[in-house]
Write an enzyme that holds these catalytic residues in place. Structure first.
Site, mmCIF file in Angstrom:
data_model
loop_
_atom_site.group_PDB
_atom_site.id
_atom_site.type_symbol
_atom_site.label_atom_id
_atom_site.label_comp_id
_atom_site.label_asym_id
_atom_site.label_seq_id
_atom_site.Cartn_x
_atom_site.Cartn_y
_atom_site.Cartn_z
ATOM 1 C CG ASP A 28 16.119 -25.823 6.798
ATOM 2 O OD1 ASP A 28 15.694 -26.587 5.913
ATOM 3 O OD2 ASP A 28 16.479 -24.649 6.571
ATOM 4 C CG ASP B 282 19.985 -24.143 5.070
ATOM 5 O OD1 ASP B 282 19.109 -23.817 4.255
ATOM 6 O OD2 ASP B 282 20.517 -23.342 5.859
ATOM 7 C CG HIS C 14 24.386 -23.873 2.524
ATOM 8 N ND1 HIS C 14 23.444 -23.337 1.677
ATOM 9 C CD2 HIS C 14 24.001 -23.539 3.789
ATOM 10 C CE1 HIS C 14 22.535 -22.700 2.400
ATOM 11 N NE2 HIS C 14 22.836 -22.812 3.677
ATOM 12 C CG HIS D 238 24.800 -23.141 8.215
ATOM 13 N ND1 HIS D 238 25.245 -21.878 7.869
ATOM 14 C CD2 HIS D 238 23.608 -23.306 7.575
ATOM 15 C CE1 HIS D 238 24.365 -21.298 7.071
ATOM 16 N NE2 HIS D 238 23.357 -22.149 6.874
ATOM 17 C CE LYS E 26 15.391 -24.459 3.384
ATOM 18 N NZ LYS E 26 16.384 -23.588 4.042
ATOM 19 C CB CYS F 71 14.556 -21.645 6.988
ATOM 20 S SG CYS F 71 16.261 -21.243 6.509
#
Length: 403
Positions: free
Chosen positions: A152, A197, A199, A252, A277, A322
């Site tokens: 990340d 990340d 999202h 984020h 993820k 993470c």
């Protein structure tokens, strides 16, 4: 803490290097004689071999059966076809070493290894016991297959909506980039993986979305009165779970936005693995292996196993979130796991220390980037990361009998 001991030409050098991480060396309440004899008073342990390294020859000869036999004979001091306890100690001190400088191992751990290897409990180790118990562990130590997992290193964690410099620890996320780049350039990793990340707009972790879900009656904080970084207990989605505990973060790393991109200065490696993820809006996913409730897994483990990876080195953001979750799951998946500390930055100093203790307890270690080349090359062989794989091998062959 570890001790490197060099016995040569009747001169003794003790190199004591104190690391910040918890290791298998829990105390050094020994006399000097006990220390140099690996825990046995009056031991006649020979100095480590400097003209011949059986493990280098194993590597050079592709771990042939003949070379394993030669390795076994090398430590058979009495030439009787078996190892005594003293022979076994010499074997361990040669295997777990940094450029032939042995790491100190507590006497209790040596005895544990001896008991585990002595299948028929006759107080000696024959060749069949040695090869069954140690072949896999030796190969992983001497020629590891290593993956660098870069967690990340995305714009939002460095200069965007969830920049680490605005979090309690006030870390500067961009500081990891040159360290990671140097590791990529200087270390011959077999595999490199980047995690993201990734999202959706309606993700459960976003503070801005707290009104989209119902807080459970037992939640310590009502969703409408929660603040950023508070933890809320939401009612879980049907058919998945009854409740979901969730830390509320600023929105984020939204899919396909500049904040979700890797930092522009981070080196991109060709043929790398890319893992996305946190894509399920209802469940967060700190780890690069699993979501936070272990309801679904990413492709990372399968892709590492396809490449026969034995060792996982974890770097990136954030140490206590993470990065730690990824390292913990790497250990659970039976990878020898190393966290490169100067290539990580975190959110909260207290939580970083909590995660450090948890990871050390389950077999992961923390190192600085300058020692990584030797570890990946198999010349710096740490005892702390070996135990888990050794035990898993014994379980696989039906030989594990805990004391």
């Amino acid at each position: 803490m570890y001790i490197s001991i060099n016995l040569s030409h009747q001169r003794i050098f003790l190199n004591i290097h104190v690391q910040k991480h918890y290791s298998i060396v829990k105390s050094l309440d020994y006399t000097f004689l006990e220390t140099i004899s690996m825990g046995t008073k009056g031991s006649s342990m020979s100095p480590p071999p400097y003209d011949y390294d059986p493990f280098d020859l194993l590597r050079q000869n592709n771990f042939s059966d003949e070379e394993y036999e030669r390795c076994f004979r090398f430590f058979d001091s009495q030439k009787r076809g078996f190892w005594t306890r003293e022979d076994f100690r010499r074997f361990l001190s040669s295997l777990f070493a940094n450029k032939q400088r042995p790491y100190f191992i507590l006497n209790d751990r040596i005895e544990e290894y001896f008991h585990d290897t002595d299948f028929n409990q006759d107080d000696q180790i024959d060749y069949d016991e040695f090869i069954q118990a140690w072949k896999t562990t030796i190969k992983c130590a001497v020629r590891p297959i290593s993956a660098l997992v870069i967690v990340d290193v995305q714009n939002d964690f460095i200069s965007g909506s969830l920049a680490l410099h605005s979090c309690p620890a006030n870390h500067q996320g961009e500081e990891v980039v040159p360290v990671i780049n140097r590791v990529i350039r200087d270390v011959n990793f077999d595999v490199v993986a980047y995690t993201y990340d990734w999202h959706p707009l309606n993700h459960i972790s976003f503070y801005e979305n707290r009104h989209l879900r119902t807080a459970a009656s037992e939640s310590p904080i009502a969703a409408e009165s929660a603040h950023v970084l508070d933890t809320v207990l939401f009612v879980g989605p049907p058919n998945l779970t009854s409740t979901i505990e969730q830390v509320l973060w600023p929105a984020h790393c939204i899919q396909k936005t500049p904040g979700a991109d890797l930092h522009p200065d981070l080196i991109r490696v060709d043929n790398a693995i890319h893992v996305y993820k946190g894509t399920n809006p209802e469940i967060d996913s700190y780890s690069a292996f699993w979501d936070n409730m272990k309801l679904s897994k990413t492709s990372l483990d399968d892709q590492l196993r396809e490449r026969s990876v034995t060792d996982v080195y974890v770097v990136g953001l954030a140490t206590d979130v993470c990065v730690a979750a990824t390292a913990m799951h790497a250990v659970e998946n039976n990878y020898r796991t190393v966290l490169i500390e100067d290539a990580c930055r975190g959110v909260n100093e207290h939580e970083i220390e909590v995660k450090r203790a948890e990871l050390n307890e389950c077999g992961s270690i923390f190192v600085d980037s300058d020692v990584v080349p030797g570890m990946v090359a198999g010349v710096d062989r740490r005892p702390e990361v070996a135990r888990g794989m050794f035990v898993e091998n014994l379980k696989a062959i039906g030989r594990y009998q805990p004391r």
